[in-house]
Enzyme design. Structure first.
Site, mmCIF file in Angstrom:
data_model
loop_
_atom_site.group_PDB
_atom_site.id
_atom_site.type_symbol
_atom_site.label_atom_id
_atom_site.label_comp_id
_atom_site.label_asym_id
_atom_site.label_seq_id
_atom_site.Cartn_x
_atom_site.Cartn_y
_atom_site.Cartn_z
ATOM 1 N N TYR A 149 49.183 68.829 51.632
ATOM 2 C CA TYR A 149 49.436 67.584 52.359
ATOM 3 C C TYR A 149 48.179 67.146 53.115
ATOM 4 C CZ TYR A 149 51.191 65.112 56.601
ATOM 5 O OH TYR A 149 51.387 64.254 57.649
ATOM 6 N N ASP A 234 55.339 76.118 56.757
ATOM 7 C CA ASP A 234 55.900 74.808 57.026
ATOM 8 C C ASP A 234 57.113 74.645 56.113
ATOM 9 O OD1 ASP A 234 56.558 72.146 57.288
ATOM 10 O OD2 ASP A 234 54.499 71.449 57.332
ATOM 11 N N ILE A 236 59.426 72.207 56.266
ATOM 12 C CA ILE A 236 59.918 70.869 56.597
ATOM 13 C C ILE A 236 60.825 70.271 55.527
ATOM 14 C CG2 ILE A 236 57.953 69.593 55.655
ATOM 15 C CD1 ILE A 236 58.040 67.771 58.081
ATOM 16 N N LYS A 273 62.139 64.965 57.396
ATOM 17 C CA LYS A 273 62.348 64.887 55.948
ATOM 18 C C LYS A 273 63.799 65.200 55.582
ATOM 19 C CE LYS A 273 57.919 64.315 55.737
ATOM 20 N NZ LYS A 273 57.319 62.996 55.488
#
Lengths: 494, 465
Positions: A149, A234, A236, A273
């Protein structure tokens, strides 16, 4: 203005904010000409923004049925004062409880989370920066598997002075993170005298849309324990896993692996998200390290979650029936979207990395590149934005080592826009294929003319591309010329 | 494990070991409650404004369209409300909700009697003033560089300004001999001291109205400051978080106004690029939980950098929407600010007279949520150790949490910041009684020990004799 610039810090005038990346150029193109089904049907469709807009109807219904969750309603206004005054950085107890429960639920209740380890942050953006401030000094580094990302370049590095070093992953094995790649990245750092403080992974992966299997996760845990470095996971996209294989969180590995040093393991989470609430800025750090929890909590003063929002979320996530229904329905809708796009693209022989999570897929356009270079990828991308009017994100902006891959987001639009986007991609690919074929035909013609000039033959021989292009396969097989036939990439069904 | 973490995580630069925060912890162990715990510790160390919630609550009761995220667009409410919820949930643009910034700019102008106009496009929203101050430091100074700061100052600055930024704070000593006013001499002295320590000074950080003093800076002080910043070519960060709490004359003069009125500064002077204001809704409106802070600057480069940095702490869109509605009614805004200031004055006066009857005086103040209280006469010696002793006694015997001046970096022992706006009038009354009882007992005890000391010295001299 040079004089003015001297007044600011280096940090303020540097590019560390990362906004000059092509990842954001596409957004700018979209901003200046945004698609609207009625007002601007020729505009650019935004497929570069990983947002989850598929289940707002369910949330809205819940909001209307639960006025007490809002401090602005007559049912909830009694709580207004206490909520507005509360600035304790531990957060509302009911908020932390609800987050811990939700995180467990999303992981199939295979693990539990301790509310006392839940620390707030200004979105996952704030969480990542805080983790870097807690774990590393300026000049230290984190290893990050590519592609990753683009926001990490800003979040982990900009104000912290920390470096990000790539762990190169390749398409030949589905971009899996290998021990060899980790060791190589680590050794490179050691040779450059860079102090590696940790490894940062995103699972489910952005931009790949895949999850890490148990073996890989275990090998990462082994690696960081051996090197005595931290592991930031992460998670998410945890609730966006819409089909098998089953999601395995690092929390589960930790339960099973009693040898692992728990002080090295940290989770970053957010509701941006899974729930589709990026505007509410709900970021979470969950660390198994007490010192990190304490320090991160103090740092959370720089990005606490608004208590108004904490209260709403605490109420919503505590409604078990609703949340069960929501998560299940969200997965169904994501699966359906994913299916429509990937099948549609297969019809024009565009493959993607087989994925089962995220709000996007990793599209393979390598065969449309003039050559296997970043410049060719950028050229193709500019065509996609300016002519096809789709903002997709080029793999190079994710630091992908191989040109030709694009991340395509599909959960941030309604069904009609999705159909239009798919039509545009298909049309573009078909035209590009035709152009390629024509170009190859012309090259062949040219070569043939040259060779024929040495022969006395009838030069009215008709040649069709199908007969002469060695790389042209049956339209039903999705294989790009650059990948071996044995590639596990998604293939079309005949 | 310590070396596994960063230096920032391992040391105490977070500032939480200050007595400022230790007192809070004592309070939390034994918090006062009128009915459930009437002998608990009364919290007077927290500068919160709880005086005017009824006004906000009654506004909300009358404006139910804000509930369910409805907007007054007419038409079918449920479909409109649904799209508004969705828009807000997705809204993460770091430039902030335009409607909200418009109202904030208007509010800021009104607080200054509309003598200044603020441009919403030059506002950057941040997660509280805490984040605003830190962000400005990241933008204005390199690690190791310094800002001058008049003492006494808000203890939170040690964390906000220094911790992760590694910027230094160099105190500008202000003294009770001139009511802690900022002088050119003090500024110059501090600057010299910084140079001696090989620190590069990038600016001055002021809080106006001041915390912990509760005063507004005078025209002269502001002019001295501006002259200083102009001559040294440095920044001024003016934290004007208490600008709406000015309840008495003289009125509030913010840095913008001071600059506009400065005789020697012409429009277009570069100093305009070096003035930055911090504001928040935590004190004026009493909404610290909502985390609404902001930076205002004429410097485009600062606005640009700070806006990008605000990604690390944006204001929840849900909160932006709610507040843009509340603040959107000009009449309500004006009514609120006026009534709030009236109530603050009443509280202030109640505290001042309560303290007076206990033989305790305060610095004359006209703003803020606290008084700067002079307890030097209760110290057993003119030292910070004596101040600490006194503070511990006040917590354990009087059961009051006040903030000792040393936690605010005051250069003279014996001063305490005492908050008056975070409790009911009944509780304040109880607090005043306790202070009086404590002061009387302390004076009596002092008298007794003085008498004893006198007696024993007389005795010893008699013995000698």
């Amino acid at each position: 203005m040079a004089f003015v610039n001297n007044l600011l810090s280096k940090m303020a005038i540097s590019d560390g904010h990362g906004e000059n990346s092509p990842y954001f150029d596409g957004w700018k193109a979209y901003d200046s000409d945004p698609f609207h089904s009625v007002e601007n049907p020729q505009g650019v469709i935004q497929m570069g923004l990983a947002e989850n807009q598929l289940c707002f109807d369910l949330i809205q219904e819940w909001i209307l049925k639960n006025p007490k969750a809002s401090i602005c309603t007559s049912e909830g206004v009694d709580e207004f004062k206490d909520t507005a005054i509360f600035q304790d950085y531990h957060g509302l107890p009911e908020f932390r409880d609800a987050i811990a429960k939700f995180m467990a639920k999303v992981r199939g209740n295979t693990v539990t989370f301790d509310p006392d380890r839940v620390v707030m942050s200004g979105g996952a953006t704030g969480a990542h920066e805080t983790m870097a401030f807690c774990l590393a000094d300026p000049g230290d580094a984190f290893l990050v598997p590519t592609p990753y990302y683009p926001g990490f370049d800003r979040d982990l590095r900009w104000r912290t002075g920390v470096k990000l070093l790539p762990v190169v992953c390749e398409s030949c094995n589905d971009f899996k993170i290998t021990r060899e790649a980790l060791e190589e990245a680590y050794q490179k750092a050691v040779e450059s005298n860079i102090n590696v403080k940790g490894l940062l992974i995103t699972n489910p992966s952005n931009p790949l849309g895949t999850i890490l299997d148990r073996d890989t996760l275990q090998s990462l845990v082994d690696f960081i324990n051996e090197k005595n470095i931290h592991l930031i996971c992460d998670e998410i996209y945890a609730a966006t896993v819409f089909t098998k294989p089953m999601y395995v969180s690092i929390a589960e590995i930790l339960e099973e692996d009693k040898k692992c040093n728990r002080d090295l393991i940290h989770l970053v989470y957010s509701l941006s998200k899974d729930m589709g609430f990026p505007g509410f800025r709900i970021g979470i750090i969950y660390s198994y390290n007490d010192s990190v929890v304490n320090t991160a909590r103090k740092m959370s003063s720089f990005g606490l979650v608004s208590t108004q929002t904490q209260r709403l979320i605490a109420n919503m996530l505590s409604d078990d029936t609703f949340i069960d229904q929501y998560v299940s329905e969200s997965r169904k809708r994501l699966a359906a979207r994913h299916g429509v796009f990937t099948r549609g693209l297969m019809q024009v022989r565009v493959g993607n990395l087989q994925g089962n999570a995220g709000l996007f897929f990793w599209m393979d356009l390598r065969r449309l590149l003039k050559d296997s270079t970043v410049e060719a990828e950028m050229e193709l991308w500019r065509v996609i934005i300016n002519e096809v009017k789709l903002n997709v994100s080029p793999g190079s902006s994710f630091h992908c080592s191989e040109p030709g891959w694009f991340r395509v987001c599909y959960a941030n639009m309604d069904n009609e826009t999705m159909r239009i986007a798919l039509r545009r991609i298909k049309k573009f690919v078909l035209q590009a294929d035709e152009r390629q074929v024509t170009a190859k035909k012309q090259t062949w013609h040219k070569d043939l003319k040259l060779s024929l000039s040495f022969r006395r033959c009838d030069d009215t021989i008709l040649m069709t591309p199908r007969m002469v292009t060695p790389h042209m396969m049956s339209p039903h097989v999705v294989v790009s010329p650059h990948s071996p036939l044995a590639s596990p990439l998604v293939r079309a069904r005949n | 494990m310590q070396q596994m973490l960063s230096r920032k995580a391992s040391f105490n630069s977070h500032g939480e070991d200050s007595s400022y925060f230790l007192g809070w912890k004592e309070y939390e162990k034994n918090p006062y409650h009128e009915h459930h715990n009437p002998s608990g510790i009364i919290q007077m160390g927290l500068a919160e404004n709880q005086l005017s919630f009824d006004l906000l609550e009654s506004w909300l009761a009358k404006n139910a369209n804000v509930a369910h995220f409805k907007e007054d667009r007419g038409g079918s409410s449920s479909s409109l409300s649904s799209s508004l919820f969705r828009e807000l949930a997705l809204f993460q643009d770091y430039r902030g909700l335009p409607a909200f910034k418009k109202e904030l700019a208007a509010l800021m102008g009104e607080i200054r009697g509309n003598k200044v106009r603020y441009d919403p496009n030059k506002l950057v929203l941040t997660a509280g003033a805490t984040a605003a101050n830190e962000t400005l430091m990241f933008c204005l100074a390199e690690p190791g560089e310094a800002f001058l700061i008049p003492t006494p100052y808000y203890p939170g600055f040690d964390r906000d300004v220094k911790w992760r930024t590694e910027v230094q704070l160099v105190p500008v000593h202000c003294s009770s001999s001139n009511q802690f006013r900022l002088t050119s001499l003090a500024l110059e002295e501090a600057h010299k001291r910084a140079l001696k320590q090989k620190l590069k000074v990038k600016g001055v950080l002021i809080t106006n109205p001041t915390n912990p003093l509760g005063t507004t800076m005078s025209k002269d002080e502001l002019n001295h400051l501006l002259d200083f910043a102009i001559s040294k070519k440095i920044h001024i960060v003016s934290d004007e978080i208490y600008s709406g709490t000015v309840f008495d004359s003289p009125g509030f003069i913010g840095i913008t106004q001071a600059l506009l009125n400065h005789k020697k500064v012409r429009v277009g002077n570069d100093i305009w690029n070096r003035i930055h204001i911090v504001y928040s809704l935590s004190k004026d409106l009493g909404l610290p939980g909502f985390r609404v802070g902001m930076i205002y600057s004429e410097n485009e480069a600062i606005i640009s950098a700070a806006t990008k940095m605000s990604s690390f702490g944006l204001v929840s869109s849900q909160t932006q929407f709610l507040l843009s509605n509340i603040l959107g009614e000009k009449n309500f805004r004006k009514l609120y600010m006026k009534e709030n200031q009236k109530r603050l004055k009443e509280r202030h006066d109640m505290m001042v007279s309560g303290l007076k009857s206990a033989g305790i005086s305060c610095l004359k103040s006209n703003a803020g949520l606290f008084c700067w209280v002079d307890m030097r006469h209760l110290l057993c010696s003119n030292t910070f150790e004596a101040e600490k002793e006194l503070w511990e006694k006040i917590i354990s015997e009087a059961k009051l949490n006040l903030s000792p001046g040393s936690s605010c970096h005051c250069s003279e022992p014996g001063w305490f910041r005492v908050c008056f706006a975070n409790m009911s009038t009944e509780t304040l009354s109880v607090a005043m009684q306790r202070i009086k009882a404590f002061a009387d007992a302390t004076c009596k005890a002092d008298q007794i020990s003085y008498q004893q000391a006198l007696y024993s010295s007389q005795k010893s001299s008699l013995n000698k004799w």
